[in-house]
Motif scaffolding. Sequence first.
Motif, short mmCIF file in Angstrom:
data_model
loop_
_atom_site.label_atom_id
_atom_site.label_comp_id
_atom_site.label_asym_id
_atom_site.label_seq_id
_atom_site.Cartn_x
_atom_site.Cartn_y
_atom_site.Cartn_z
N ALA A 1 29.42 -25.26 26.95
CA ALA A 1 29.97 -24.79 25.68
C ALA A 1 31.45 -25.09 25.57
O ALA A 1 31.93 -25.53 24.52
CB ALA A 1 29.71 -23.29 25.53
N ARG B 1 26.62 -25.90 21.22
CA ARG B 1 27.31 -24.99 20.30
C ARG B 1 26.93 -23.54 20.57
O ARG B 1 27.71 -22.64 20.30
CB ARG B 1 26.97 -25.35 18.86
CG ARG B 1 27.56 -26.69 18.41
CD ARG B 1 27.22 -26.95 16.95
NE ARG B 1 27.84 -28.19 16.49
CZ ARG B 1 29.07 -28.26 15.99
NH1 ARG B 1 29.81 -27.17 15.91
NH2 ARG B 1 29.56 -29.41 15.58
N SER B 2 25.73 -23.32 21.10
CA SER B 2 25.29 -21.97 21.39
C SER B 2 24.25 -22.02 22.49
O SER B 2 23.77 -23.10 22.87
CB SER B 2 24.71 -21.30 20.14
OG SER B 2 23.45 -21.85 19.83
N TYR B 3 23.87 -20.85 22.98
CA TYR B 3 22.86 -20.75 24.02
C TYR B 3 21.52 -21.30 23.55
O TYR B 3 20.73 -21.83 24.34
CB TYR B 3 22.73 -19.29 24.44
CG TYR B 3 21.71 -19.03 25.53
CD1 TYR B 3 21.67 -19.79 26.69
CD2 TYR B 3 20.78 -17.99 25.39
CE1 TYR B 3 20.74 -19.55 27.68
CE2 TYR B 3 19.85 -17.73 26.37
CZ TYR B 3 19.83 -18.51 27.52
OH TYR B 3 18.91 -18.27 28.50
N LEU C 1 27.67 -15.70 25.97
CA LEU C 1 26.80 -16.45 25.08
C LEU C 1 25.34 -16.01 25.21
O LEU C 1 24.63 -15.83 24.22
CB LEU C 1 26.92 -17.94 25.37
CG LEU C 1 28.24 -18.62 24.96
CD1 LEU C 1 28.30 -20.04 25.51
CD2 LEU C 1 28.38 -18.64 23.44
N HIS D 1 24.90 -12.68 23.54
CA HIS D 1 25.30 -12.62 22.12
C HIS D 1 26.45 -11.63 21.91
O HIS D 1 26.43 -10.84 20.95
CB HIS D 1 24.10 -12.26 21.24
CG HIS D 1 22.89 -13.10 21.48
ND1 HIS D 1 22.83 -14.45 21.14
CD2 HIS D 1 21.70 -12.82 22.07
CE1 HIS D 1 21.66 -14.93 21.48
NE2 HIS D 1 20.95 -13.98 22.05
#
Length: 265
Positions: free
Chosen positions: A63, A69-71, A191, A194
């Motif tokens: 990341a 961009r995200s998990y 990540l 959240h």
Amino acid sequence: MEKELKRHTTERTVISYQEGQFSEKEDVIALEKPLTIRINQIEFATVVCTPDHLEDMVIGFLASEGVIRSYRDIEEMLFNKNQGIVNVKASINMSLTSETYTRRVISSCCGKSRHFYLESDSRTARTIMNAPTLTAAECLSNMMALQEQSTTFKSTGGVHNAAIFRNGEMIASRTDIGRHNALDKLYGYALKNHIHPSVLSVAFSGRISSEVVLKLSKMGIGILLSKSAPTDLALQLAEDLEITTVGFIRRGSFNIYTKSERIIL
């Protein structure tokens, strides 16, 4: 505590010199292992690290490098610990070339000149517009909490420790021989769970270097607490990226270097 030491350390017989005499003793040594990261069958990087919380570290590293961009971009992660390899299957729309991740650039953003080491830094670093406020007492107590749980450092003196805090509570701490790795492990944890970075602050055992400030910028966290000193370039970047830096947190005192309005009485 003993379980943590087993994950992070090994023992070795050494020759000790004290008061004019040599003697043998068992010493506790920090573990160091290489981990090669392959993304969609392409070898991307080899990270030398402390071999624990590796999934968090890989997520945070990818990341911070702008690969994911995200998990949710990670579809599968398979570790071969005997060979020191992790195979990551990820849904990404980019070319993984060595040139992209080693070329040095100077990037300009928002009218400011930012001096980055790598092109990936210029793409992933961001100005921190939202961050919590901390009281002076929280700065001291957060650093004390980090030091109290740093059992591997107390045994070896050879690792870095970092922790993320929310509303005065430590929600995760990580240890590694590499300062970047310790922060990447925290980034990966956030990540996966959240946790929005705007509510977090970081306590860190090492000095405040430009690379550490850049890492916090990539994580989206706006407050960095350290028991050590900053460098000049780190403070220039912190001002540019609007990151609060607090150093020399020791024995009831500290220095605020940048964005002081986030630290209150």
